[in-house]
Design a protein around this motif. Structure first.
Motif, PDB file in Angstrom:
ATOM      1  N   PHE A 129       0.842  -1.194   0.000  1.00 16.21           N
ATOM      2  CA  PHE A 129       0.000   0.000   0.000  1.00 16.21           C
ATOM      3  C   PHE A 129       0.876   1.242   0.000  1.00 16.21           C
ATOM      4  O   PHE A 129       2.063   1.192   0.323  1.00 16.21           O
ATOM      5  CB  PHE A 129      -0.931   0.018   1.225  1.00 16.21           C
ATOM      6  N   LYS A 130       0.253   2.360  -0.349  1.00 13.55           N
ATOM      7  CA  LYS A 130       0.941   3.649  -0.281  1.00 13.55           C
ATOM      8  C   LYS A 130      -0.101   4.734  -0.040  1.00 13.55           C
ATOM      9  O   LYS A 130      -1.139   4.768  -0.699  1.00 13.55           O
ATOM     10  CB  LYS A 130       1.693   3.943  -1.576  1.00 13.55           C
ATOM     11  N   LEU A 131       0.173   5.630   0.901  1.00 15.67           N
ATOM     12  CA  LEU A 131      -0.617   6.830   1.159  1.00 15.67           C
ATOM     13  C   LEU A 131       0.326   8.014   0.992  1.00 15.67           C
ATOM     14  O   LEU A 131       1.464   7.977   1.470  1.00 15.67           O
ATOM     15  CB  LEU A 131      -1.191   6.823   2.574  1.00 15.67           C
ATOM     16  N   TYR A 132      -0.125   9.068   0.329  1.00 16.60           N
ATOM     17  CA  TYR A 132       0.775  10.185   0.057  1.00 16.60           C
ATOM     18  C   TYR A 132       0.037  11.510   0.036  1.00 16.60           C
ATOM     19  O   TYR A 132      -1.168  11.590  -0.213  1.00 16.60           O
ATOM     20  CB  TYR A 132       1.533   9.992  -1.261  1.00 16.60           C
ATOM     21  N   ASN A 133       0.803  12.557   0.341  1.00 14.79           N
ATOM     22  CA  ASN A 133       0.318  13.928   0.296  1.00 14.79           C
ATOM     23  C   ASN A 133       1.463  14.788  -0.242  1.00 14.79           C
ATOM     24  O   ASN A 133       2.565  14.743   0.295  1.00 14.79           O
ATOM     25  CB  ASN A 133      -0.096  14.394   1.697  1.00 14.79           C
ATOM     26  N   VAL A 134       1.192  15.547  -1.296  1.00 11.65           N
ATOM     27  CA  VAL A 134       2.215  16.372  -1.937  1.00 11.65           C
ATOM     28  C   VAL A 134       1.686  17.799  -2.061  1.00 11.65           C
ATOM     29  O   VAL A 134       0.585  18.016  -2.582  1.00 11.65           O
ATOM     30  CB  VAL A 134       2.589  15.823  -3.336  1.00 11.65           C
ATOM     31  N   ALA A 135       2.467  18.751  -1.570  1.00 16.68           N
ATOM     32  CA  ALA A 135       2.165  20.174  -1.733  1.00 16.68           C
ATOM     33  C   ALA A 135       3.391  20.816  -2.371  1.00 16.68           C
ATOM     34  O   ALA A 135       4.364  21.106  -1.679  1.00 16.68           O
ATOM     35  CB  ALA A 135       1.854  20.818  -0.391  1.00 16.68           C
ATOM     36  N   PRO A 136       3.372  21.005  -3.697  1.00 20.75           N
ATOM     37  CA  PRO A 136       4.572  21.529  -4.351  1.00 20.75           C
ATOM     38  C   PRO A 136       4.885  22.976  -3.971  1.00 20.75           C
ATOM     39  O   PRO A 136       6.023  23.409  -4.070  1.00 20.75           O
ATOM     40  CB  PRO A 136       4.247  21.421  -5.834  1.00 20.75           C
ATOM     41  N   ARG A 137       3.864  23.704  -3.485  1.00 19.17           N
ATOM     42  CA  ARG A 137       4.078  25.122  -3.185  1.00 19.17           C
ATOM     43  C   ARG A 137       3.117  25.539  -2.081  1.00 19.17           C
ATOM     44  O   ARG A 137       1.910  25.479  -2.252  1.00 19.17           O
ATOM     45  CB  ARG A 137       3.814  25.936  -4.443  1.00 19.17           C
ATOM     46  N   ASN A 140       3.366  30.663   1.080  1.00 24.01           N
ATOM     47  CA  ASN A 140       4.482  31.615   1.140  1.00 24.01           C
ATOM     48  C   ASN A 140       5.299  31.622  -0.155  1.00 24.01           C
ATOM     49  O   ASN A 140       6.133  32.476  -0.345  1.00 24.01           O
ATOM     50  CB  ASN A 140       5.385  31.326   2.344  1.00 24.01           C
ATOM     51  N   GLY A 141       5.085  30.638  -1.046  1.00 24.62           N
ATOM     52  CA  GLY A 141       5.765  30.592  -2.335  1.00 24.62           C
ATOM     53  C   GLY A 141       7.190  30.094  -2.291  1.00 24.62           C
ATOM     54  O   GLY A 141       7.853  30.028  -3.314  1.00 24.62           O
ATOM     55  N   LYS A 142       7.690  29.734  -1.106  1.00 24.44           N
ATOM     56  CA  LYS A 142       9.087  29.336  -0.985  1.00 24.44           C
ATOM     57  C   LYS A 142       9.263  27.887  -0.555  1.00 24.44           C
ATOM     58  O   LYS A 142      10.344  27.339  -0.713  1.00 24.44           O
ATOM     59  CB  LYS A 142       9.795  30.238   0.018  1.00 24.44           C
TER      60      LYS A 142
END
Length: 166
Positions: A129-137, A140-142
């Motif tokens: 299994f795999k659970l994931y969360n991605v926030a590329p930005r 604050n933009g940095k």
């Protein structure tokens, strides 16, 4: 005459930026993404670059823009048609004595900020299994983040007999 044109060009100020057609995407997120801001001087090339940046987020089927001059300044309008955010994951393959199955779901605009959250279950001679969360930005933009938890297990064919030398 030349002085008058110079003063007129510098007096073009962005009065308002309005996003139309948003259903899930946060207007605050889109405003943090672009460089053109209300109260600042209008730059047409920067505005076109901002529109391209919004298109590159892959959150919209279409993005159209218009500029309307007003007494207070220029009013910028972005009309968006949002795309589908829930993407199902389903995969089945079978060869004799070997079954592979994968099922899950992916949300590409979680919280209306272009964050991805998802997970899947996979069976390929073992359970994974795999659970994931991605926030590329972040706003604050940095900074951004990526968090993944999972377990991947499978049986791979290993042929050690072929490595022996005579």
């Amino acid at each position: 005459m030349l002085l008058f044109c110079s003063l007129n060009a510098s007096s073009l100020v962005v009065h308002q930026i309005r996003f139309e057609g948003l259903q899930k995407t946060s207007e605050k997120y889109l405003l943090s993404l672009i460089h053109t801001k209300p109260g600042k001087e209008y730059n047409e090339q920067r505005w076109l670059d901002d529109i391209q940046l919004i298109k590159n987020t892959n959150l919209f089927f279409s993005v159209k823009h218009s500029e309307k001059p007003t007494i207070e300044g220029i009013k910028l309008i972005v009309t968006c048609k949002e795309s589908i955010y829930y993407i199902p994951i389903f995969d089945v393959s079978f060869i004799p004595e070997n079954l592979k199955m994968q099922i899950g779901c992916n949300n590409i605009n979680w919280l209306g900020r272009n964050y991805t959250i998802g997970g899947f279950y996979q069976y390929y001679q073992r359970h994974s299994f795999k659970l994931y969360n991605v926030a590329p930005r972040h706003l604050n933009g940095k900074t951004g983040h990526e968090a993944i938890i999972g377990s991947y297990s499978t049986i791979e064919p290993l042929y050690f007999d072929s490595l022996k030398s005579d």
